[in-house]
Design an enzyme around this catalytic site. Structure first.
Site, PDB file in Angstrom:
ATOM      1  N   GLU A  92       0.831  -1.210  -0.024  1.00 51.34           N
ATOM      2  CA  GLU A  92      -0.007   0.029  -0.264  1.00 51.34           C
ATOM      3  C   GLU A  92       1.053   1.147  -0.063  1.00 51.34           C
ATOM      4  O   GLU A  92       2.150   1.415   0.617  1.00 51.34           O
ATOM      5  CB  GLU A  92      -0.924   0.119   1.125  1.00 51.34           C
ATOM      6  CG  GLU A  92      -1.936  -1.043   1.208  1.00 51.34           C
ATOM      7  CD  GLU A  92      -2.874  -0.904   2.477  1.00 51.34           C
ATOM      8  OE1 GLU A  92      -2.840   0.264   3.151  1.00 51.34           O
ATOM      9  OE2 GLU A  92      -3.503  -1.826   2.699  1.00 51.34           O
ATOM     10  N   CYS A 116       2.378  -4.769  16.055  1.00 47.27           N
ATOM     11  CA  CYS A 116       1.810  -3.734  16.946  1.00 47.27           C
ATOM     12  C   CYS A 116       0.175  -3.794  16.741  1.00 47.27           C
ATOM     13  O   CYS A 116      -0.429  -4.377  15.985  1.00 47.27           O
ATOM     14  CB  CYS A 116       1.845  -2.128  16.449  1.00 47.27           C
ATOM     15  SG  CYS A 116       3.679  -1.552  16.285  1.00 47.27           S
ATOM     16  N   CYS A 119      -2.270  -1.982  14.811  1.00 45.51           N
ATOM     17  CA  CYS A 119      -1.977  -1.698  13.250  1.00 45.51           C
ATOM     18  C   CYS A 119      -2.465  -3.186  12.448  1.00 45.51           C
ATOM     19  O   CYS A 119      -1.934  -4.211  12.664  1.00 45.51           O
ATOM     20  CB  CYS A 119      -0.360  -1.680  13.186  1.00 45.51           C
ATOM     21  SG  CYS A 119       0.279  -1.529  11.387  1.00 45.51           S
ATOM     22  N   SER A 189       9.882   6.653   9.908  1.00 46.43           N
ATOM     23  CA  SER A 189       9.124   6.373  11.044  1.00 46.43           C
ATOM     24  C   SER A 189       9.838   5.021  11.737  1.00 46.43           C
ATOM     25  O   SER A 189       9.570   3.862  10.639  1.00 46.43           O
ATOM     26  CB  SER A 189       7.723   6.411  10.921  1.00 46.43           C
ATOM     27  OG  SER A 189       7.198   5.827  12.087  1.00 46.43           O
ATOM     28  N   LEU A 219       6.487   5.981  19.925  1.00 44.29           N
ATOM     29  CA  LEU A 219       6.466   5.470  21.235  1.00 44.29           C
ATOM     30  C   LEU A 219       5.165   4.917  21.652  1.00 44.29           C
ATOM     31  O   LEU A 219       4.834   3.658  22.187  1.00 44.29           O
ATOM     32  CB  LEU A 219       6.745   6.638  22.193  1.00 44.29           C
ATOM     33  CG  LEU A 219       8.145   7.341  22.396  1.00 44.29           C
ATOM     34  CD1 LEU A 219       8.167   8.629  23.032  1.00 44.29           C
ATOM     35  CD2 LEU A 219       9.172   6.064  22.548  1.00 44.29           C
ATOM     36  N   HIS A 220       3.966   5.572  21.606  1.00 41.02           N
ATOM     37  CA  HIS A 220       2.680   5.102  21.699  1.00 41.02           C
ATOM     38  C   HIS A 220       2.249   4.890  23.094  1.00 41.02           C
ATOM     39  O   HIS A 220       1.250   4.244  23.520  1.00 41.02           O
ATOM     40  CB  HIS A 220       2.120   4.099  20.833  1.00 41.02           C
ATOM     41  CG  HIS A 220       2.571   4.292  19.288  1.00 41.02           C
ATOM     42  ND1 HIS A 220       2.258   5.695  18.790  1.00 41.02           N
ATOM     43  CD2 HIS A 220       3.038   3.496  18.383  1.00 41.02           C
ATOM     44  CE1 HIS A 220       2.608   5.291  17.359  1.00 41.02           C
ATOM     45  NE2 HIS A 220       3.003   4.303  17.261  1.00 41.02           N
ATOM     46  N   ASN A 294      -6.871   5.362  14.255  1.00 43.52           N
ATOM     47  CA  ASN A 294      -7.982   4.895  13.209  1.00 43.52           C
ATOM     48  C   ASN A 294      -8.478   3.480  13.359  1.00 43.52           C
ATOM     49  O   ASN A 294      -7.456   2.691  13.393  1.00 43.52           O
ATOM     50  CB  ASN A 294      -7.285   5.019  11.723  1.00 43.52           C
ATOM     51  CG  ASN A 294      -7.044   6.485  11.168  1.00 43.52           C
ATOM     52  OD1 ASN A 294      -7.905   7.319  11.756  1.00 43.52           O
ATOM     53  ND2 ASN A 294      -6.210   6.847  10.262  1.00 43.52           N
ATOM     54  N   CYS A 337      -3.331   1.981   7.939  1.00 39.76           N
ATOM     55  CA  CYS A 337      -2.305   1.298   6.997  1.00 39.76           C
ATOM     56  C   CYS A 337      -2.692  -0.229   7.147  1.00 39.76           C
ATOM     57  O   CYS A 337      -2.492  -0.793   8.177  1.00 39.76           O
ATOM     58  CB  CYS A 337      -0.910   1.638   7.655  1.00 39.76           C
ATOM     59  SG  CYS A 337       0.510   0.730   6.515  1.00 39.76           S
TER      60      CYS A 337
END
Length: 348
Positions: A92, A116, A119, A189, A219-220, A294, A337
């Site tokens: 993508e 993750c 994701c 990233s 980091l998140h 998202n 993504c």
């Protein structure tokens, strides 16, 4: 791939033309048709002698462009492309337009091994890393689909860029010198791979002569425990070690580090999380980029409310942390993504 021309510099194409028994200016012509005209086959380069074009195709030399499988356009004009590689994989890329710029979000791998939880890409695991021409093609494909010159590049699509550093840095060189996109408009990233940040800085100096692209570290979470819940592979990279490597990267390059933080509703978006994050990243040159989650089908994480996002940001600002909020784009077309690829795989 030795028979692929896309991704090569003007000097490399000149040398290649000479090796094929032609004048160096033929290499410059090929360079122009690859990067400015965006040809997809050698037969399209009508500036070359017809006999040579036929010979090249007989020798299996090729441009190295990917095939467009699907294109979706959101109400805000965000455009997502699904592209097919020669070995049948799909990747993508996304074009994100504003009045002033066109940002292309590109992938560095087919799938991703980092797993993750929030994701969609990580749900399918890693198939392989992408070659330089497969990464460069994404920028050309978005340029064609949107009929507009890309101005900014972010390696925030599928994959972990630091597990494909050589191809990523060669792509940056190509985008910079062959497509004229400045390094300062390119962002890499990473979720963090042990011992790779100082190595990235040194390799960038060696390959590019300087490291002026932006490093964005995902980091998140404000601490190791919560980070491991969201990013299972983080157990191998303690939070303090990651931040130490970020400081080392800054010392080597002189470029500030950007920290990405996906806000997950009522999970990592509390004011106390913001205060803890400020304690962690304060004290050295950095910037925090907040991203509202998202949603994806496989997880029940919630998108945070506007009030919680603003409260989180205010805490960081009061603590003297440079902070921005990334605008959400393409929500009506499954912007997260990896979703388009997963839908394609389910339907095939």
């Amino acid at each position: 791939m030795n028979n692929v021309l896309l991704g090569r510099s003007a000097a490399e194409l000149e040398d290649w033309a000479i090796a094929q028994g032609h004048k160096s200016f033929r290499g410059r012509q090929i360079h122009d048709w690859l990067y400015n005209k965006g040809v997809k086959s050698l037969s399209e380069i009508t500036a070359l002698p017809k006999q040579w074009r036929t010979e090249l195709e007989d020798q299996t030399f090729r441009v190295g462009r990917l095939k467009l499988v699907h294109q979706s356009v959101a109400a805000d004009a965000t455009t997502k492309l699904l592209l097919a590689t020669d070995d049948g994989e799909t990747i993508e890329t996304v074009g994100i337009p504003t009045d002033q710029r066109l940002t292309v979000c590109i992938s560095s791998q087919v799938g991703c091994p980092m797993a993750c939880r929030f994701c969609a890409t990580g749900k399918s695991g890693l198939q392989r890393s992408l070659a330089t021409h497969e990464i460069v093609d994404q920028v050309l494909s978005v340029r064609e689909a949107m009929d507009r010159r890309p101005s900014h590049i972010v390696f925030m699509g599928m994959g972990e860029p630091l597990l494909n550093s050589a191809a990523v840095l060669e792509t940056i060189r190509c985008l910079n010198t062959d497509l004229g996109i400045g390094q300062r408009r390119i962002t890499v990233s990473t979720v963090g791979v042990p011992k790779t940040l100082p190595q990235l800085a040194e390799l960038a100096m060696e390959k590019l002569g300087r490291a002026q692209f932006t490093l964005a570290v995902s980091l998140h979470a404000p601490n190791q425990q919560l980070r491991e819940e969201l990013i299972p592979t983080a157990h191998a990279y303690p939070y303090d070690d990651l931040l130490d490597d970020c400081r080392h990267y800054l010392d080597l390059t002189g470029r500030r580090v950007s920290f990405e933080y996906i806000l997950l509703g009522e999970l990592n978006d509390h004011p106390e999380h913001a205060a803890e994050l400020a304690d962690r990243v304060g004290g050295f040159q950095s910037h925090v980029n907040l991203i509202a989650y998202n949603p994806i089908e496989e997880e029940e994480f919630k998108r945070p409310t506007t009030q919680r996002i603003e409260a989180f940001r205010r805490v960081l600002e009061r603590r003297g942390i440079a902070v921005s909020l990334r605008a959400s784009r393409g929500l009506d077309q499954n912007a997260a993504c990896g979703q388009l690829r997963r839908q394609h795989l389910k339907g095939s």
